[in-house]
Design an enzyme around this catalytic site. Sequence first.
Site, PDB file in Angstrom:
ATOM      1  N   LYS A 221       0.831  -1.214   0.000  1.00 47.61           N
ATOM      2  CA  LYS A 221       0.000   0.000   0.000  1.00 47.61           C
ATOM      3  C   LYS A 221       0.866   1.265   0.000  1.00 47.61           C
ATOM      4  O   LYS A 221       2.089   1.198   0.217  1.00 47.61           O
ATOM      5  CB  LYS A 221      -0.914  -0.039   1.233  1.00 47.61           C
TER       6      LYS A 221
ATOM      7  N   ARG B 125       2.215  -6.822   9.324  1.00 47.57           N
ATOM      8  CA  ARG B 125       1.454  -5.723   9.926  1.00 47.57           C
ATOM      9  C   ARG B 125       1.894  -5.450  11.365  1.00 47.57           C
ATOM     10  O   ARG B 125       1.979  -4.296  11.777  1.00 47.57           O
ATOM     11  CB  ARG B 125      -0.040  -6.033   9.842  1.00 47.57           C
TER      12      ARG B 125
ATOM     13  N   THR C  36      -5.995  -7.593  10.121  1.00 45.65           N
ATOM     14  CA  THR C  36      -6.186  -6.192   9.714  1.00 45.65           C
ATOM     15  C   THR C  36      -5.736  -5.241  10.817  1.00 45.65           C
ATOM     16  O   THR C  36      -5.041  -4.258  10.553  1.00 45.65           O
ATOM     17  CB  THR C  36      -7.686  -5.938   9.405  1.00 45.65           C
TER      18      THR C  36
ATOM     19  N   HIS D 252      -2.118  -5.521   1.521  1.00 40.84           N
ATOM     20  CA  HIS D 252      -3.441  -6.124   1.332  1.00 40.84           C
ATOM     21  C   HIS D 252      -3.231  -7.521   0.756  1.00 40.84           C
ATOM     22  O   HIS D 252      -2.283  -7.749   0.010  1.00 40.84           O
ATOM     23  CB  HIS D 252      -4.275  -5.296   0.336  1.00 40.84           C
TER      24      HIS D 252
ATOM     25  N   TYR E 283     -12.225  -1.714  -4.034  1.00 42.96           N
ATOM     26  CA  TYR E 283     -12.789  -1.985  -2.704  1.00 42.96           C
ATOM     27  C   TYR E 283     -14.318  -1.911  -2.696  1.00 42.96           C
ATOM     28  O   TYR E 283     -14.909  -1.680  -1.631  1.00 42.96           O
ATOM     29  CB  TYR E 283     -12.214  -1.008  -1.679  1.00 42.96           C
TER      30      TYR E 283
ATOM     31  N   ARG F  18      -1.840 -14.674   4.082  1.00 41.23           N
ATOM     32  CA  ARG F  18      -2.607 -14.014   5.160  1.00 41.23           C
ATOM     33  C   ARG F  18      -1.930 -14.216   6.504  1.00 41.23           C
ATOM     34  O   ARG F  18      -1.945 -13.338   7.363  1.00 41.23           O
ATOM     35  CB  ARG F  18      -4.053 -14.502   5.159  1.00 41.23           C
TER      36      ARG F  18
ATOM     37  N   PHE G  24     -15.592   3.323   6.766  1.00 38.07           N
ATOM     38  CA  PHE G  24     -14.218   3.702   6.433  1.00 38.07           C
ATOM     39  C   PHE G  24     -13.949   3.739   4.918  1.00 38.07           C
ATOM     40  O   PHE G  24     -12.822   3.992   4.494  1.00 38.07           O
ATOM     41  CB  PHE G  24     -13.215   2.768   7.130  1.00 38.07           C
TER      42      PHE G  24
ATOM     43  N   GLU H 184      -9.594  -9.807  -7.880  1.00 36.46           N
ATOM     44  CA  GLU H 184      -8.523  -8.828  -7.623  1.00 36.46           C
ATOM     45  C   GLU H 184      -7.387  -8.964  -8.652  1.00 36.46           C
ATOM     46  O   GLU H 184      -6.831  -7.967  -9.106  1.00 36.46           O
ATOM     47  CB  GLU H 184      -8.001  -9.005  -6.199  1.00 36.46           C
TER      48      GLU H 184
HETATM   49  P1  CMP Z   1      -7.360  -4.584   3.541  1.00 44.29           P
HETATM   50  O1  CMP Z   1      -6.854  -5.927   3.867  1.00 44.29           O
HETATM   51  O2  CMP Z   1      -6.785  -3.874   2.365  1.00 44.29           O
HETATM   52  O3  CMP Z   1      -8.957  -4.663   3.390  1.00 44.29           O
HETATM   53  C1  CMP Z   1      -9.799  -3.565   3.621  1.00 44.29           C
HETATM   54  C2  CMP Z   1      -9.064  -2.418   4.241  1.00 44.29           C
HETATM   55  O4  CMP Z   1      -9.900  -1.494   4.919  1.00 44.29           O
HETATM   56  C3  CMP Z   1      -8.151  -2.929   5.353  1.00 44.29           C
HETATM   57  O5  CMP Z   1      -7.086  -3.630   4.826  1.00 44.29           O
HETATM   58  C4  CMP Z   1      -7.809  -1.641   6.063  1.00 44.29           C
HETATM   59  O6  CMP Z   1      -6.836  -0.878   5.356  1.00 44.29           O
HETATM   60  C5  CMP Z   1      -9.154  -0.939   5.969  1.00 44.29           C
HETATM   61  N1  CMP Z   1      -9.954  -1.136   7.197  1.00 44.29           N
HETATM   62  C6  CMP Z   1     -10.514  -2.255   7.637  1.00 44.29           C
HETATM   63  N2  CMP Z   1     -11.178  -2.070   8.787  1.00 44.29           N
HETATM   64  C7  CMP Z   1     -11.039  -0.763   9.052  1.00 44.29           C
HETATM   65  C8  CMP Z   1     -11.501   0.061  10.097  1.00 44.29           C
HETATM   66  N3  CMP Z   1     -12.248  -0.434  11.098  1.00 44.29           N
HETATM   67  N4  CMP Z   1     -11.163   1.345  10.067  1.00 44.29           N
HETATM   68  C9  CMP Z   1     -10.419   1.828   9.031  1.00 44.29           C
HETATM   69  N5  CMP Z   1      -9.954   1.103   8.014  1.00 44.29           N
HETATM   70  C10 CMP Z   1     -10.252  -0.196   8.024  1.00 44.29           C
END
Ligand code: CMP
Length: 138
Positions: free
Chosen positions: A9, A102, A91, A115, A49, A85, A57, A126
């Site tokens: 990202k 992460r 996340t 991601h 997305y 993963r 969000f 994707e």
């Molecule tokens: P990703 O795995 O790219 O999938 C969706 C993305 O949304 C996640 O990683 C985060 O970057 C974002 N995300 C998920 N949950 C939240 C949250 N509660 N608040 C803000 N961003 C979020």
Amino acid sequence: MERTLSIIKPDGVARGLIGEVIKRFEANNLKIVAMKMIYMTKAQAQGFYAVHKERPFFDSLTDFMSSGPIVVLILDGENAIAKYRELMGATNYKETAEGTIRRDFATDIEKNIVHGSDSPESADFEIGYFFNSFEVIC
Ligand code: CMP
């Protein structure tokens, strides 16, 4: 063999973590079969997305994902989706295992460096969103 999509990202690229993330793929038998750097528009991030479009969000996430260059990769390997993963971690970086990408580098639930596809169906969507068949090494 399974195939998954990875994104480094805008925060990962800006912080100079491309090499660090790729090193972890190579050390864990995730073979890179396609890779490029792109800079998404807000509309392209919204398309990617779309599954999250009702989430609170969504606007912030798509602003962030279109705020700078990203690296998109296709990874091949045995159980590639689950394996990646596991390497990525959850996340929420605060709740994820030690030694994950992460946990080691994320600063925020949104700015979480990488991601990864969460199922074979999302991997198909994707991968097709970013790559055509001529860009993937057989
Ligand atoms: P990703 O795995 O790219 O999938 C969706 C993305 O949304 C996640 O990683 C985060 O970057 C974002 N995300 C998920 N949950 C939240 C949250 N509660 N608040 C803000 N961003 C979020």
